[in-house]
Enzyme design. Structure first.
Site, PDB file in Angstrom:
ATOM      1  N   TYR A 144       0.877  -1.175   0.000  1.00 46.42           N
ATOM      2  CA  TYR A 144       0.000   0.000   0.000  1.00 46.42           C
ATOM      3  C   TYR A 144       0.908   1.217   0.000  1.00 46.42           C
ATOM      4  O   TYR A 144       1.505   1.563   1.023  1.00 46.42           O
ATOM      5  CB  TYR A 144      -0.885  -0.056   1.239  1.00 46.42           C
ATOM      6  CG  TYR A 144      -1.968   0.987   1.372  1.00 46.42           C
ATOM      7  CD1 TYR A 144      -2.265   1.887   0.367  1.00 46.42           C
ATOM      8  CD2 TYR A 144      -2.718   1.046   2.553  1.00 46.42           C
ATOM      9  CE1 TYR A 144      -3.272   2.828   0.519  1.00 46.42           C
ATOM     10  CE2 TYR A 144      -3.731   1.973   2.717  1.00 46.42           C
ATOM     11  CZ  TYR A 144      -4.009   2.865   1.704  1.00 46.42           C
ATOM     12  OH  TYR A 144      -5.007   3.795   1.874  1.00 46.42           O
ATOM     13  N   LYS A 172      -1.506  -1.498  -3.995  1.00 43.88           N
ATOM     14  CA  LYS A 172      -2.504  -0.434  -4.052  1.00 43.88           C
ATOM     15  C   LYS A 172      -1.727   0.847  -4.274  1.00 43.88           C
ATOM     16  O   LYS A 172      -1.010   1.327  -3.388  1.00 43.88           O
ATOM     17  CB  LYS A 172      -3.338  -0.374  -2.778  1.00 43.88           C
ATOM     18  CG  LYS A 172      -4.411   0.719  -2.824  1.00 43.88           C
ATOM     19  CD  LYS A 172      -5.214   0.797  -1.540  1.00 43.88           C
ATOM     20  CE  LYS A 172      -6.253   1.915  -1.651  1.00 43.88           C
ATOM     21  NZ  LYS A 172      -7.027   2.075  -0.396  1.00 43.88           N
TER      22      LYS A 172
END
Length: 299
Positions: A144, A172
């Site tokens: 992330y 992500k």
């Protein structure tokens, strides 16, 4: 290994009179199970996990996992189980290792892990941190990259190094660097998921795998239709769908997430419009605009 392609919804955590509203949370999961989304994210940033104690986090995850499974009753017999990705955050590697060990026995699709926040470690420290967590995890790891929250970005060389780890499978991508996004897509070892919702169109068109999109709480079917159109090469159709979704996406992030999306879902009866401090409800002006949006658009 899990497949992280498609549209994933990072679930809000509904509250009622200050407590987690598990009935509303279960209803949301059941709603999204019928929309064609690829999966759900539990305890991501949108779920306000920093305001939940450890017992509440475990209870929220248990509710999501239970509701995401196919039900045995006749009405829902054909419902497919929804994969669930779990957010794990922190800046103390040892504590995060303990959390990974707790999650290992659970039927989850993977763990979503951001860089250590606030401490701003060097890139070699970031590599060591993620490598240790991936070594300990029984599930795939989704990186992330969100420097606006953590204070440190995952540099391209760092990401390419981490991509060699057998359990680090996806990212992500919230860093806002087109160069990095394209380099990762060309490299091909990580599935690249747009984390900034306005970048869903460009990421998927460039060859990315999909998106983790908070704004997809509302009209998730349209986000799924967008993804399908683009992956099927129907660019004109995908462009029309995306342009229609842009106002919704802009409203969803006009104020700190998840306040706008909670206001929209509350206006249409799905949840109460409650957050926990230091998060506050969307302003009256934005709430009014979101209510109008909810009245004019199909659910």
């Amino acid at each position: 290994m899990s497949d992280f392609s498609g549209i994933w919804i990072p679930l809000i955590t509904p509250f009622a009179d200050g407590a987690v509203d598990h009935a509303a949370l279960r209803a949301l999961v059941r709603r999204y199970a019928d929309t064609g989304v690829a999966g759900l994210v539990a305890l991501g940033t949108t779920g306000e996990p920093a305001t939940l104690d450890a017992a509440e986090q475990d209870a929220v995850l248990a509710t999501i996992l239970d509701a995401a499974q196919a039900d045995a009753d006749a009405t829902d017999a054909q419902r497919r189980p929804l994969p669930v990705l779990v957010g794990v955050s922190g800046n103390h590697t040892a504590s995060m290792l303990a959390r990974i060990e707790q999650l290992n026995p659970l039927p989850i699709a993977g763990v979503l892990i951001a860089a250590p926040y606030y401490t701003r470690p060097a890139q070699d420290g970031i590599v060591a941190h993620f490598s240790a967590l991936a070594d300990a995890s029984a599930h795939p790891v989704v990186l992330y990259d969100i420097p606006q929250r953590t204070g440190v970005r995952l540099e391209l060389d760092t990401l390419l190094t981490l991509a060699a780890h057998p359990r680090i499978q996806a990212i992500k991508d919230c860093a806002g660097s087109l160069d990095t996004t394209l380099a990762l897509i060309r490299d091909g070892r990580l599935q690249v998921l747009a984390g900034n919702d306005l970048e869903v169109f460009s990421t998927v068109c460039a060859g990315g795998s999909g998106a983790i999109a908070a704004s997809a709480h509302w009209r998730p079917e349209r986000f799924v239709a967008l993804y399908r159109a683009l992956t099927e090469g129907k660019l004109d159709e995908g462009r029309r769908i995306f342009h229609a979704l842009v106002p919704q996406i802009q409203f969803a992030f006009a104020e700190p997430n998840p306040a706008p999306m909670k206001a929209l879902l509350a206006a249409t009866g799905w949840v109460r419009n409650e957050l926990r401090l230091p998060m506050t409800r969307a302003s009256a002006a934005l709430t009014e605009r979101l209510a109008a949006l909810g009245e004019t658009l199909p659910r």
